[in-house]
Design a protein around this motif. Sequence first.
Motif, mmCIF file in Angstrom:
data_model
loop_
_atom_site.group_PDB
_atom_site.id
_atom_site.type_symbol
_atom_site.label_atom_id
_atom_site.label_comp_id
_atom_site.label_asym_id
_atom_site.label_seq_id
_atom_site.Cartn_x
_atom_site.Cartn_y
_atom_site.Cartn_z
ATOM 1 N N UNK A 143 0.762 -1.308 0.256
ATOM 2 C CA UNK A 143 -0.478 0.037 -0.355
ATOM 3 C C UNK A 143 0.800 1.152 0.294
ATOM 4 N N UNK A 144 0.460 2.049 -0.863
ATOM 5 C CA UNK A 144 1.476 3.648 -1.149
ATOM 6 C C UNK A 144 0.718 5.008 -1.085
ATOM 7 N N UNK A 145 0.009 5.790 -0.601
ATOM 8 C CA UNK A 145 -0.475 6.435 0.542
ATOM 9 C C UNK A 145 0.541 7.987 -0.392
ATOM 10 N N UNK A 195 0.522 7.190 13.968
ATOM 11 C CA UNK A 195 -0.891 7.635 13.561
ATOM 12 C C UNK A 195 -0.454 8.574 11.622
ATOM 13 N N UNK A 196 -1.834 8.081 10.992
ATOM 14 C CA UNK A 196 -1.701 8.185 9.981
ATOM 15 C C UNK A 196 -1.649 9.827 9.197
ATOM 16 N N UNK A 197 -2.590 10.054 9.840
ATOM 17 C CA UNK A 197 -2.675 11.236 10.553
ATOM 18 C C UNK A 197 -1.746 12.611 9.737
ATOM 19 N N UNK A 198 -1.084 12.089 10.776
ATOM 20 C CA UNK A 198 -0.464 13.117 10.816
ATOM 21 C C UNK A 198 0.728 13.340 9.891
ATOM 22 N N UNK A 199 0.717 12.562 9.107
ATOM 23 C CA UNK A 199 0.902 12.946 7.758
ATOM 24 C C UNK A 199 0.236 12.520 7.044
ATOM 25 N N UNK A 200 -1.119 13.391 7.112
ATOM 26 C CA UNK A 200 -1.782 13.278 5.635
ATOM 27 C C UNK A 200 -2.909 12.302 5.315
ATOM 28 N N UNK A 201 -2.601 11.552 5.397
ATOM 29 C CA UNK A 201 -2.829 9.771 5.368
ATOM 30 C C UNK A 201 -4.460 9.802 6.415
ATOM 31 N N UNK A 202 -5.590 10.276 5.748
ATOM 32 C CA UNK A 202 -7.092 10.229 6.586
ATOM 33 C C UNK A 202 -7.555 8.658 6.712
ATOM 34 N N UNK A 222 4.677 1.333 9.666
ATOM 35 C CA UNK A 222 5.317 1.755 9.612
ATOM 36 C C UNK A 222 5.715 2.572 8.121
ATOM 37 N N UNK A 223 5.885 3.534 8.251
ATOM 38 C CA UNK A 223 5.992 4.582 6.563
ATOM 39 C C UNK A 223 7.495 4.648 5.900
ATOM 40 N N UNK A 224 7.317 4.440 4.685
ATOM 41 C CA UNK A 224 9.034 4.787 3.927
ATOM 42 C C UNK A 224 8.843 6.097 3.085
ATOM 43 N N UNK A 225 9.345 6.999 2.516
ATOM 44 C CA UNK A 225 9.378 7.521 1.602
ATOM 45 C C UNK A 225 9.654 6.109 0.503
ATOM 46 N N UNK A 226 8.602 7.096 -0.920
ATOM 47 C CA UNK A 226 8.545 5.659 -2.231
ATOM 48 C C UNK A 226 9.154 6.036 -2.965
ATOM 49 N N UNK A 227 9.231 5.661 -3.821
ATOM 50 C CA UNK A 227 9.784 6.384 -5.099
ATOM 51 C C UNK A 227 8.666 6.124 -6.483
ATOM 52 N N UNK A 228 7.195 5.995 -6.410
ATOM 53 C CA UNK A 228 6.394 6.501 -6.272
ATOM 54 C C UNK A 228 6.081 8.067 -6.491
ATOM 55 N N UNK A 229 7.055 8.735 -5.942
ATOM 56 C CA UNK A 229 6.830 10.488 -5.183
ATOM 57 C C UNK A 229 6.845 10.907 -7.153
ATOM 58 N N UNK A 230 7.701 10.328 -7.557
ATOM 59 C CA UNK A 230 7.801 10.781 -9.204
ATOM 60 C C UNK A 230 6.763 11.334 -9.759
#
Length: 262
Positions: A143-145, A195-202, A222-230
């Motif tokens: 899952x990616x957000x 908490x996902x809402x802290x980084x804007x994940x609703x 647990x959230x990692x920076x993702x290469x879908x950012x581009x």
Amino acid sequence: MAFDPGSAAHLVRLEARSGALSGPTANLAPGFVQANLAIMPRELAYDFLLFCQRNPKPCPLIGVSDAGAPLIEALGHDLDIRTDVPRYRVWENGKLVAEPEDITGIWRDDLVTFAIGCSFSFEEALLAANVPVRHIEDDTNVPMYRTSIEAVPAGVFSGPLVVSMRPMKPEDAIKAVQITSRFPSVHGAPVHIGDPSTIGVKDIFEPDYGDAVRIENGEVPVFWACGVTPQAAIAQASPAFSITHAPGHMLVTDLVNAALTI
């Protein structure tokens, strides 16, 4: 660099090339580095290179092609950017217009390919340390957000940080931080835990890309920076034409994960 022509990574690429593989590549060819792709006209390449340099967590570059070249020799034996990814995304004016399994017919001589490290590469180390990886357990896409964290802009490119998520018990999350910190070329340590809402994940069960996964009692996301950012940056910049991988459908290279550790 000499590569093994019979490597598991090469076999995965051949399956993608033949059309036999069209799904996500998580846990395929364990031990080999997987890469996100961003492909765009040469006129945008400098801006995108600068975007990657300014955002090394979501965009750790592991290779860049010459304009028009359908390969990056440093990444593998018999590697063809146009055919060796299970599924691509084609963008026109920032809009997704197609998800082909082969881009040979739309390849152009001015296209530059950027290969960006992928978190699938550190999952081998997590599994070796007995840290469960839910999307591998359940045979789904990670899952990616899109988050409320803004990437550092560069030229025409800007947009939100995209993250991937793996639910873990707190003790496993501590292990994961320690393990993934040694892999800065494939996103490194998590950018957020809890908490996902802290980084804007609703809604954690409604990912923007990939598949939702179960979160069991006592687990934390647990959230990692993702290469879908581009892809988010491309959509916002709205270039006339660009190509990316489909989320979770990576280029499997002949580089080995162990070579990326620090």
